[in-house]
Write a protein that holds these residues in place. Structure first.
Motif, PDB file in Angstrom:
ATOM      1  N   ASP A   1       0.812  -1.228   0.000  1.00  0.00           N
ATOM      2  CA  ASP A   1       0.000   0.000   0.000  1.00  0.00           C
ATOM      3  C   ASP A   1       0.846   1.280   0.000  1.00  0.00           C
TER       4      ASP A   1
ATOM      5  N   ARG B   1       3.911   3.645  -2.420  1.00  0.00           N
ATOM      6  CA  ARG B   1       4.675   3.763  -3.668  1.00  0.00           C
ATOM      7  C   ARG B   1       5.812   4.748  -3.469  1.00  0.00           C
TER       8      ARG B   1
ATOM      9  N   LYS C   1       2.256  -5.259 -13.323  1.00  0.00           N
ATOM     10  CA  LYS C   1       1.760  -5.635 -12.001  1.00  0.00           C
ATOM     11  C   LYS C   1       2.211  -4.620 -10.948  1.00  0.00           C
TER      12      LYS C   1
ATOM     13  N   GLU D   1       0.404  -1.317 -11.320  1.00  0.00           N
ATOM     14  CA  GLU D   1      -0.953  -1.391 -10.755  1.00  0.00           C
ATOM     15  C   GLU D   1      -0.892  -1.253  -9.225  1.00  0.00           C
ATOM     16  N   ARG D   2       0.086  -1.934  -8.636  1.00  0.00           N
ATOM     17  CA  ARG D   2       0.261  -1.857  -7.184  1.00  0.00           C
ATOM     18  C   ARG D   2       0.511  -0.418  -6.749  1.00  0.00           C
ATOM     19  N   ARG D   3       1.400   0.258  -7.494  1.00  0.00           N
ATOM     20  CA  ARG D   3       1.720   1.656  -7.154  1.00  0.00           C
ATOM     21  C   ARG D   3       0.515   2.575  -7.350  1.00  0.00           C
ATOM     22  N   ASN D   4      -0.240   2.339  -8.412  1.00  0.00           N
ATOM     23  CA  ASN D   4      -1.413   3.190  -8.682  1.00  0.00           C
ATOM     24  C   ASN D   4      -2.458   3.078  -7.573  1.00  0.00           C
ATOM     25  N   ASN D   5      -2.551   1.891  -6.987  1.00  0.00           N
ATOM     26  CA  ASN D   5      -3.570   1.661  -5.947  1.00  0.00           C
ATOM     27  C   ASN D   5      -3.094   2.049  -4.546  1.00  0.00           C
ATOM     28  N   ALA D   6      -1.818   2.391  -4.427  1.00  0.00           N
ATOM     29  CA  ALA D   6      -1.256   2.688  -3.100  1.00  0.00           C
ATOM     30  C   ALA D   6      -1.842   3.982  -2.534  1.00  0.00           C
ATOM     31  N   SER D   7      -2.110   3.987  -1.220  1.00  0.00           N
ATOM     32  CA  SER D   7      -2.678   5.195  -0.594  1.00  0.00           C
ATOM     33  C   SER D   7      -1.601   6.002   0.138  1.00  0.00           C
TER      34      SER D   7
END
Length: 497
Positions: free
Chosen positions: A257, A259, A299, A302-308
């Motif tokens: 969660d 980036r 992948k 995508e993980r970085r884009n979804n990080a808060s």
């Protein structure tokens, strides 16, 4: 007969029980051997006292006991609980690093070793009194002071030292009143060593990860409510001089969660410099370059884009002022000087350019180093280096006085570094015993006389079996909460068990 003496002398307590007549013969023989009329294994066993029960203290004790099986080692500790920074410094999510506690426990339970917690040397008993009671005194009490930033505003609310912040979430009794305000969005950490990265990771870790560690309950609750979403990790030099290790950097890169956000300009010329770097530094810099400059795979993207949450290194920056809010009470931001480097590699110096940069933040954590403090006026102390002046652990101008760990070298390195430096001190001590430089011919009372002094002064030491009771309580409390341990947070609570 003499060969047999060595065989029996090692475990003399058992020998005395079963070989009384044999021992009489030995004593008689040894009078002729050393000419002093005392058996080498009688009350004249060398007595060594170690001040501080962190890694330096325990590694020193371990080596002494191994090298001189006839030695009695007493470890004195200010807190009722042992292990120093292994308990109070190592990050809660690094349980594997705490495995050294098993080795230290073996040392503490050795027949030649005794632990006395809840005894403050310099207050409950002086170093001079210890020197009278023991043949040698080893100071291994570490670095409990904070290095000051020396900038305006560092006393504002919202500014903390990393040492105190780490002590707060790790259950150090003196840091439990800290109660840091985590209501801001941006935190700035000054320093780029492993402690700085530990703090950044704890601030940004998903609470579900922290719940499974031995982090304290109050810290867990505060972090669950934290508003911190962005952490800047600031260093005065560049990527090639960063002080953390690859393990800590990799943990940041892979932290769920979150980036990374790097400034591309900070990495100019770094790619060309990599090929000439020594291997550990090369691997670390390559990972940083990859994280900062390479376009991630699908992948990872995508993980970085979804990080808060976001973390970032800021290089070539030094603090010049902590800025206050309009009421002049709380931290509202930090002014950073922009630096350039003169020279290259580890020897590169940060030089001011005259430019400055302001960053809005409500939390500043200074991770620029721990420092040792003087313990007793009788002990030489170099206040500019914050160490006890020594040569291979022998304290200068103080026969029979030694030091190990951060007090000896300054606060550098990891537990393995401390192990080697403590073994070196123990070797110096053993050499001095063997050569006669340290006189161990006269009997010394050791803990017997110190226990009497402490009793008169109303100080009740905590012995190792008392610590085992505390340990058992903490483990039970942890089990009930689904954690490895739930620490007791005050000295009073500890003494109550």
């Amino acid at each position: 007969m003499w060969k047999l003496y060595f065989f029996y002398g090692k475990n003399i307590k058992h020998t005395l029980l079963f070989q009384t007549s044999f021992v009489h013969v030995l004593i008689h023989d040894s009078v002729g051997m050393n000419g002093r009329g005392k058996a080498p294994f009688s009350s004249c066993r060398p007595k060594v006292c170690i001040v501080g029960s962190g890694p330096a203290g325990f590694y020193t004790a371990q080596h002494l006991i191994k090298a001189r099986p006839d030695v009695d080692v007493d470890i004195y500790e200010r807190l009722p609980v042992p292990f120093g920074l292994v308990r109070f410094g190592v990050a809660p999510d690094h349980p594997e690093v705490k495995n050294v506690i098993n080795t230290f426990t073996q040392t503490a339970k050795h027949t030649c070793c005794s632990f006395y917690g809840n005894v403050t040397v310099g207050k409950d008993v002086s170093v001079g009194e210890l020197q009278q009671a023991y043949h040698a005194v080893v100071l291994s009490y570490g670095a409990e002071g904070n290095r000051s930033m020396g900038v305006p505003g560092e006393d504002l609310a919202g500014v903390y030292s990393a040492k105190d912040f780490v002590g707060w979430y790790n259950g150090l009794p003196s840091c439990q009143e800290l109660s840091p305000d985590l209501s801001c969005e941006t935190a700035v950490i000054l320093g780029q060593g492993n402690v700085a990265l530990d703090v950044a990771r704890i601030l940004l870790s998903p609470i579900d990860i922290l719940k499974k560690t031995d982090i304290t309950q109050p810290a867990l609750e505060a972090l669950a409510e934290s508003h911190v979403r962005r952490v800047l990790i600031v260093g005065r030099r560049g990527p090639v001089q960063i002080a953390c290790t690859i393990k800590e950097l990799r943990e940041m890169v892979n932290l769920p969660d979150t980036r990374p956000e790097m400034v591309a300009a900070d990495f100019e010329g770094v790619k060309d410099a990599v090929k000439d770097l020594p291997r550990p530094r090369k691997r670390l810099t390559e990972l940083m370059l990859k994280t900062a400059m390479e376009i991630p795979g699908e992948k990872e993207q995508e993980r970085r884009n979804n990080a808060s949450r976001v973390w970032s290194f800021r290089f070539f920056r030094s603090p010049i002022e902590i800025m206050a809010d309009p009421d002049n009470k709380r931290t509202a931001g930090i002014r950073l000087a922009v630096n350039k480097l003169e020279g290259s590699g580890d020897g590169a110096r940060a030089v001011l350019t005259g430019e400055v940069e302001d960053v809005s933040c409500g939390l500043v954590i200074s991770s620029i180093g721990y420092k040792s403090l003087p313990i007793d006026p009788s002990v030489p102390f170099d206040s500019s280096k914050a160490i006890v002046p020594n040569s291979m652990g022998r304290v200068q101008q103080a026969a029979g006085l030694y030091c190990s760990g951060w007090l000896k070298t300054g606060p550098t390195g990891v537990i393995a570094t401390t192990m080697n430096n403590s073994f070196d001190t123990a070797r110096s001590l053993v050499e001095d015993m063997d050569s006669g430089t340290l006189d161990i011919s006269a009997a010394k009372p050791g803990s017997q006389s110190i226990s009497g002094l402490l009793e008169k002064r109303g100080v009740k030491p905590v012995i190792f079996s008392d610590w085992e009771k505390i340990d058992s309580v903490e483990m039970s409390r942890g089990e009930a909460a689904g954690k490895p341990r739930e620490k007791l947070l005050t000295v009073e609570e500890m003494l109550g068990h």
